[in-house]
Design an enzyme around this catalytic site. Sequence first.
Site, PDB file in Angstrom:
ATOM      1  CG  HIS A  10       1.443  42.583 -35.918  1.00  7.83           C
ATOM      2  ND1 HIS A  10       1.466  43.193 -36.597  1.00  7.83           N
ATOM      3  CD2 HIS A  10       2.500  41.842 -35.471  1.00  7.83           C
ATOM      4  CE1 HIS A  10       0.744  41.403 -37.165  1.00  7.83           C
ATOM      5  NE2 HIS A  10       1.850  41.015 -37.063  1.00  7.83           N
ATOM      6  CB  CYS A  42      -0.976  34.535 -33.315  1.00  7.40           C
ATOM      7  SG  CYS A  42      -2.388  35.430 -34.314  1.00  7.40           S
ATOM      8  CB  ALA A 109       7.985  49.689 -35.750  1.00  7.30           C
ATOM      9  N   GLY A 111      11.410  44.959 -35.471  1.00  7.12           N
ATOM     10  CA  GLY A 111      10.614  44.310 -34.583  1.00  7.12           C
ATOM     11  C   GLY A 111      12.125  43.423 -34.438  1.00  7.12           C
ATOM     12  CE  LYS A 131      10.139  38.626 -36.882  1.00 11.56           C
ATOM     13  NZ  LYS A 131       8.853  39.108 -35.474  1.00 11.56           N
ATOM     14  CG  ASP A 178      12.792  23.981 -23.592  1.00  5.37           C
ATOM     15  OD1 ASP A 178      11.942  25.001 -24.558  1.00  5.37           O
ATOM     16  OD2 ASP A 178      13.556  24.467 -23.277  1.00  5.37           O
ATOM     17  CB  SER A 301      -1.095  42.778 -27.338  1.00  5.60           C
ATOM     18  OG  SER A 301      -0.019  41.195 -26.628  1.00  5.60           O
ATOM     19  N   GLY A 329      -1.584  33.874 -24.064  1.00  5.04           N
ATOM     20  CA  GLY A 329      -2.067  32.606 -23.866  1.00  5.04           C
ATOM     21  C   GLY A 329      -1.822  31.513 -24.510  1.00  5.04           C
TER      22      GLY A 329
HETATM   23  C1  LIG Z   1       4.652  32.382 -35.891  1.00  2.00           C
HETATM   24  C2  LIG Z   1       4.284  33.389 -34.183  1.00  2.00           C
HETATM   25  C3  LIG Z   1       3.831  33.510 -33.537  1.00  2.00           C
HETATM   26  C4  LIG Z   1       3.056  34.357 -32.597  1.00  2.00           C
HETATM   27  N1  LIG Z   1       2.034  34.185 -31.861  1.00  2.00           N
HETATM   28  C5  LIG Z   1       1.581  35.859 -31.087  1.00  2.00           C
HETATM   29  C6  LIG Z   1       0.779  35.235 -30.334  1.00  2.00           C
HETATM   30  O1  LIG Z   1      -0.246  34.388 -30.869  1.00  2.00           O
HETATM   31  N2  LIG Z   1       0.838  36.241 -29.362  1.00  2.00           N
HETATM   32  C7  LIG Z   1       2.096  37.588 -29.560  1.00  2.00           C
HETATM   33  O2  LIG Z   1       0.031  38.408 -28.762  1.00  2.00           O
HETATM   34  N3  LIG Z   1       2.498  37.937 -30.460  1.00  2.00           N
HETATM   35  C8  LIG Z   1       2.201  36.763 -30.941  1.00  2.00           C
HETATM   36  N4  LIG Z   1       3.954  36.664 -31.813  1.00  2.00           N
HETATM   37  C9  LIG Z   1       4.856  37.586 -31.980  1.00  2.00           C
HETATM   38  C10 LIG Z   1       4.854  38.500 -32.412  1.00  2.00           C
HETATM   39  O3  LIG Z   1       4.151  38.233 -33.929  1.00  2.00           O
HETATM   40  C11 LIG Z   1       5.689  40.067 -32.460  1.00  2.00           C
HETATM   41  O4  LIG Z   1       5.863  40.259 -31.529  1.00  2.00           O
HETATM   42  C12 LIG Z   1       5.499  40.874 -33.420  1.00  2.00           C
HETATM   43  O5  LIG Z   1       5.559  40.597 -34.487  1.00  2.00           O
HETATM   44  C13 LIG Z   1       6.083  42.271 -33.228  1.00  2.00           C
HETATM   45  O6  LIG Z   1       5.734  43.080 -34.662  1.00  2.00           O
HETATM   46  P1  LIG Z   1       6.549  44.320 -34.697  1.00  2.00           P
HETATM   47  O7  LIG Z   1       6.044  45.418 -35.926  1.00  2.00           O
HETATM   48  O8  LIG Z   1       7.570  45.100 -33.450  1.00  2.00           O
HETATM   49  O9  LIG Z   1       7.974  43.474 -35.189  1.00  2.00           O
HETATM   50  P2  LIG Z   1       8.240  42.903 -36.444  1.00  2.00           P
HETATM   51  O10 LIG Z   1       6.620  41.788 -36.957  1.00  2.00           O
HETATM   52  O11 LIG Z   1       8.901  41.619 -36.362  1.00  2.00           O
HETATM   53  O12 LIG Z   1       8.103  43.559 -37.893  1.00  2.00           O
HETATM   54  C14 LIG Z   1       9.150  44.469 -38.094  1.00  2.00           C
HETATM   55  C15 LIG Z   1       9.281  44.540 -39.856  1.00  2.00           C
HETATM   56  O13 LIG Z   1      10.425  45.599 -39.799  1.00  2.00           O
HETATM   57  C16 LIG Z   1      11.366  45.232 -41.183  1.00  2.00           C
HETATM   58  N5  LIG Z   1      12.732  45.588 -41.026  1.00  2.00           N
HETATM   59  C17 LIG Z   1      12.944  45.062 -39.795  1.00  2.00           C
HETATM   60  N6  LIG Z   1      14.416  45.984 -40.133  1.00  2.00           N
HETATM   61  C18 LIG Z   1      14.321  46.212 -41.615  1.00  2.00           C
HETATM   62  C19 LIG Z   1      15.120  47.089 -42.157  1.00  2.00           C
HETATM   63  N7  LIG Z   1      16.269  47.494 -42.012  1.00  2.00           N
HETATM   64  N8  LIG Z   1      14.763  47.691 -43.289  1.00  2.00           N
HETATM   65  C20 LIG Z   1      13.583  48.128 -43.816  1.00  2.00           C
HETATM   66  N9  LIG Z   1      12.322  46.903 -43.522  1.00  2.00           N
HETATM   67  C21 LIG Z   1      12.883  46.228 -41.934  1.00  2.00           C
HETATM   68  C22 LIG Z   1      10.698  43.581 -41.201  1.00  2.00           C
HETATM   69  O14 LIG Z   1      10.977  43.522 -42.530  1.00  2.00           O
HETATM   70  C23 LIG Z   1       9.253  43.496 -40.114  1.00  2.00           C
HETATM   71  O15 LIG Z   1       8.249  44.001 -41.632  1.00  2.00           O
HETATM   72  C24 LIG Z   1       4.234  35.330 -32.403  1.00  2.00           C
HETATM   73  C25 LIG Z   1       5.308  35.515 -33.376  1.00  2.00           C
HETATM   74  C26 LIG Z   1       5.248  34.554 -33.950  1.00  2.00           C
HETATM   75  C27 LIG Z   1       6.900  34.773 -35.173  1.00  2.00           C
HETATM   76  N1  LIG Z   2       0.378  32.403 -27.573  1.00  2.00           N
HETATM   77  C1  LIG Z   2       1.578  33.249 -27.886  1.00  2.00           C
HETATM   78  O1  LIG Z   2       1.558  34.994 -27.724  1.00  2.00           O
HETATM   79  C2  LIG Z   2       2.529  33.146 -28.658  1.00  2.00           C
HETATM   80  C3  LIG Z   2       3.855  34.167 -28.580  1.00  2.00           C
HETATM   81  N2  LIG Z   2       4.648  34.185 -29.447  1.00  2.00           N
HETATM   82  C4  LIG Z   2       6.164  35.213 -28.487  1.00  2.00           C
HETATM   83  O2  LIG Z   2       7.048  35.088 -29.842  1.00  2.00           O
HETATM   84  C5  LIG Z   2       8.210  35.333 -29.148  1.00  2.00           C
HETATM   85  C6  LIG Z   2       9.304  33.829 -29.841  1.00  2.00           C
HETATM   86  O3  LIG Z   2       8.649  32.477 -29.230  1.00  2.00           O
HETATM   87  P1  LIG Z   2       9.502  30.994 -29.450  1.00  2.00           P
HETATM   88  O4  LIG Z   2      10.283  31.091 -30.027  1.00  2.00           O
HETATM   89  O5  LIG Z   2       8.701  29.994 -28.793  1.00  2.00           O
HETATM   90  O6  LIG Z   2      10.503  32.139 -27.472  1.00  2.00           O
HETATM   91  P2  LIG Z   2      10.352  31.451 -26.102  1.00  2.00           P
HETATM   92  O7  LIG Z   2      10.735  32.098 -25.667  1.00  2.00           O
HETATM   93  O8  LIG Z   2       8.373  31.547 -26.280  1.00  2.00           O
HETATM   94  O9  LIG Z   2      10.231  29.787 -26.022  1.00  2.00           O
HETATM   95  C7  LIG Z   2      11.658  29.244 -26.520  1.00  2.00           C
HETATM   96  C8  LIG Z   2      11.884  28.410 -25.736  1.00  2.00           C
HETATM   97  O10 LIG Z   2      13.068  28.116 -26.278  1.00  2.00           O
HETATM   98  C9  LIG Z   2      14.142  27.227 -25.243  1.00  2.00           C
HETATM   99  N3  LIG Z   2      15.069  27.465 -25.382  1.00  2.00           N
HETATM  100  C10 LIG Z   2      16.211  28.508 -25.520  1.00  2.00           C
HETATM  101  N4  LIG Z   2      17.530  27.834 -25.991  1.00  2.00           N
HETATM  102  C11 LIG Z   2      17.133  26.707 -26.041  1.00  2.00           C
HETATM  103  C12 LIG Z   2      18.226  25.813 -26.828  1.00  2.00           C
HETATM  104  N5  LIG Z   2      19.464  26.448 -27.565  1.00  2.00           N
HETATM  105  N6  LIG Z   2      17.668  24.088 -26.944  1.00  2.00           N
HETATM  106  C13 LIG Z   2      16.135  23.846 -26.017  1.00  2.00           C
HETATM  107  N7  LIG Z   2      15.318  24.844 -26.636  1.00  2.00           N
HETATM  108  C14 LIG Z   2      15.945  26.117 -26.253  1.00  2.00           C
HETATM  109  C15 LIG Z   2      14.003  27.939 -23.929  1.00  2.00           C
HETATM  110  O11 LIG Z   2      13.798  27.313 -22.305  1.00  2.00           O
HETATM  111  C16 LIG Z   2      11.509  28.236 -24.217  1.00  2.00           C
HETATM  112  O12 LIG Z   2      11.357  27.136 -23.570  1.00  2.00           O
HETATM  113  C17 LIG Z   2       7.853  35.166 -28.001  1.00  2.00           C
HETATM  114  O13 LIG Z   2       8.073  36.031 -27.615  1.00  2.00           O
HETATM  115  C18 LIG Z   2       6.329  34.623 -27.797  1.00  2.00           C
HETATM  116  O14 LIG Z   2       5.648  35.107 -26.209  1.00  2.00           O
HETATM  117  C19 LIG Z   2       4.791  33.259 -30.146  1.00  2.00           C
HETATM  118  C20 LIG Z   2       3.755  31.838 -30.489  1.00  2.00           C
HETATM  119  C21 LIG Z   2       2.121  32.516 -29.933  1.00  2.00           C
END
Ligand SMILES: Cc1cc2nc3c(=O)[nH]c(=O)nc-3n(C[C@H](O)[C@H](O)[C@H](O)COP(=O)(O)OP(=O)(O)OC[C@H]3O[C@@H](n4cnc5c(N)ncnc54)[C@H](O)[C@@H]3O)c2cc1C
Ligand SMILES: NC(=O)C1=CN([C@@H]2O[C@H](COP(=O)(O)OP(=O)(O)OC[C@H]3O[C@@H](n4cnc5c(N)ncnc54)[C@H](O)[C@@H]3O)[C@@H](O)[C@H]2O)C=CC1
Length: 445
Positions: A10, A42, A109, A111, A131, A178, A301, A329
């Site tokens: 992203h 997401c 970027a 991540g 992830k 948790d 975002s 949210g």
């Molecule tokens: C299950 C899940 C649900 C989520 N839901 C939401 C949500 O509802 N709303 C929201 O705002 N956020 C959500 N997030 C968080 C959001 O996905 C991340 O914040 C976002 O992906 C960050 O984007 P980024 O591009 O910075 O990093 P990343 O998505 O981590 O991308 C990094 C990229 O860099 C590449 N890369 C890394 N190291 C190297 C290297 N050495 N060489 C080449 N390439 C490399 C990786 O392959 C990857 O493609 C969610 C995340 C997960 C996992």
């Molecule tokens: N709806 C959205 O906006 C979404 C955002 N994301 C983002 O992706 C990122 C990763 O999401 P999450 O992994 O859910 O992180 P998170 O930070 O949302 O939650 C991690 C949880 O793990 C718990 N925890 C920490 N150490 C622990 C341990 N040793 N044993 C048990 N519990 C433990 C914490 O108390 C916390 O509740 C966050 O930045 C989140 O905001 C992810 C999914 C949806």
Amino acid sequence: MKTVIIGTNHAGIAAANTLLDNYPDQEIVMIDRNSNLSYLGCGTALWVGRQIDGYEGLFYTNEEQFRAKGAEIFMETEVDKIDFDNKTVKAKSKDGEEFDVTYDKLIIASGSKPIIPNIPGKDLDGIHFLKLFQEGQAVDKDMSRDDVKTVAVIGAGYIGVEIAEAARRRGKNVLLFDAEDTSLASYYDEDFTKLMDKNLADNGIELHFSEPATAYEGDANGRVNKVITGKGTYDVDMVINSIGFTANADLGKDSLDTFRNGAYIVDRTQKTSNDDVYAVGDCATIYSNAIQDTTYIALASNAVRSGIVAGHNVGGTKLESPGVQGSNGIDIFGLGMVSTGISVKAAGKNNIEVLYTEYEDLQKPSFIKDDNKLVKIRIVYEKDSRRIVGAQLASREDISANIHMFSLAIQEKLTIDQLQLLDIFFLPHFNQPYNYITMAALKAK
Ligand SMILES: Cc1cc2nc3c(=O)[nH]c(=O)nc-3n(C[C@H](O)[C@H](O)[C@H](O)COP(=O)(O)OP(=O)(O)OC[C@H]3O[C@@H](n4cnc5c(N)ncnc54)[C@H](O)[C@@H]3O)c2cc1C
Ligand SMILES: NC(=O)C1=CN([C@@H]2O[C@H](COP(=O)(O)OP(=O)(O)OC[C@H]3O[C@@H](n4cnc5c(N)ncnc54)[C@H](O)[C@@H]3O)[C@@H](O)[C@H]2O)C=CC1
């Protein structure tokens, strides 16, 4: 001018599109180790929980679109070193071919990565992270096994709560663990997390809070079959770890200034401590207007906005990020919750003295009998300055758009008093004349 972008998810995509769409003279090289780009994580829980048809719609672009715009893009190619002195990126393709790419400007970027619980049994089969798209596929496949009846989710943050719902929708017994005493502890205060905890329990999820896993055990085939905590031993068939993300920022850790979690420290233009290197998205810090300090918030975002900011600055247009509020949210079994800024609890952790005001009412006048649900709102403000620093809302109605106004209020440093007589329209189809935002603000001490 030649710009290399490491990471094409992203944040990298937003930076690349900004440069390609606005600065035609730019030469853009994009490198990513993954085989896909633009996956919306997401949507994983929606797909795994069968709330959407499949995963295909969770990608919003592809490498061909970047080639068509003139970028050079290398997928399945890992950057293993950056020579900052000679402005050269060292990359290796999946076939083992090593090559160098020089740059005038570099945008990292790269991540984030999931935090791995460092406990005995962590490498057993059947233990997952969520992830990448590929990890979503592995979870989906494992959940399709008839012998997977009980799923343990470790971490009840956003990923954990969403995938717990998905597993339940797939008919599994779900145990949600948790370390904190509630779900969603870092986003909401207790009055709100209690609503979510009850919602989860009412929908059949077994809650184990204040109970971090201390070990996993496996069967003779090396597949996980037990989660052990300080309070008990639980038979499980599959584990999903979701205890948070940390910055994936090893490439520059010896050369660039880093934050306490390793993220690259950036200024409001996304520039790192090296003038030719920018960092965007989850590998970088971000400025929070709520705490008025640099922090780390991993959200798509933020990734998109930071990519746009870096793209313009690299392209030659100075643009400063206004900072963020960490607006977020969630919607679980029909209960929607949104928050922005900081909760009362988070304010305490940041040594910010706050007060809060709250209100609960129906969304619409009581004569509207259908689709009229309770809404709970809390507004958090700084005690001395009365500056709004956070807001939380929960309802079974779609009240999500309210949070944008609070996000702007925090960004613009508005006080709780300025909210009291704000012009908020009234139409019974939508809301009440004594709006809960007005009522909460009027109640503020
Ligand atoms: C299950 C899940 C649900 C989520 N839901 C939401 C949500 O509802 N709303 C929201 O705002 N956020 C959500 N997030 C968080 C959001 O996905 C991340 O914040 C976002 O992906 C960050 O984007 P980024 O591009 O910075 O990093 P990343 O998505 O981590 O991308 C990094 C990229 O860099 C590449 N890369 C890394 N190291 C190297 C290297 N050495 N060489 C080449 N390439 C490399 C990786 O392959 C990857 O493609 C969610 C995340 C997960 C996992
Ligand atoms: N709806 C959205 O906006 C979404 C955002 N994301 C983002 O992706 C990122 C990763 O999401 P999450 O992994 O859910 O992180 P998170 O930070 O949302 O939650 C991690 C949880 O793990 C718990 N925890 C920490 N150490 C622990 C341990 N040793 N044993 C048990 N519990 C433990 C914490 O108390 C916390 O509740 C966050 O930045 C989140 O905001 C992810 C999914 C949806």
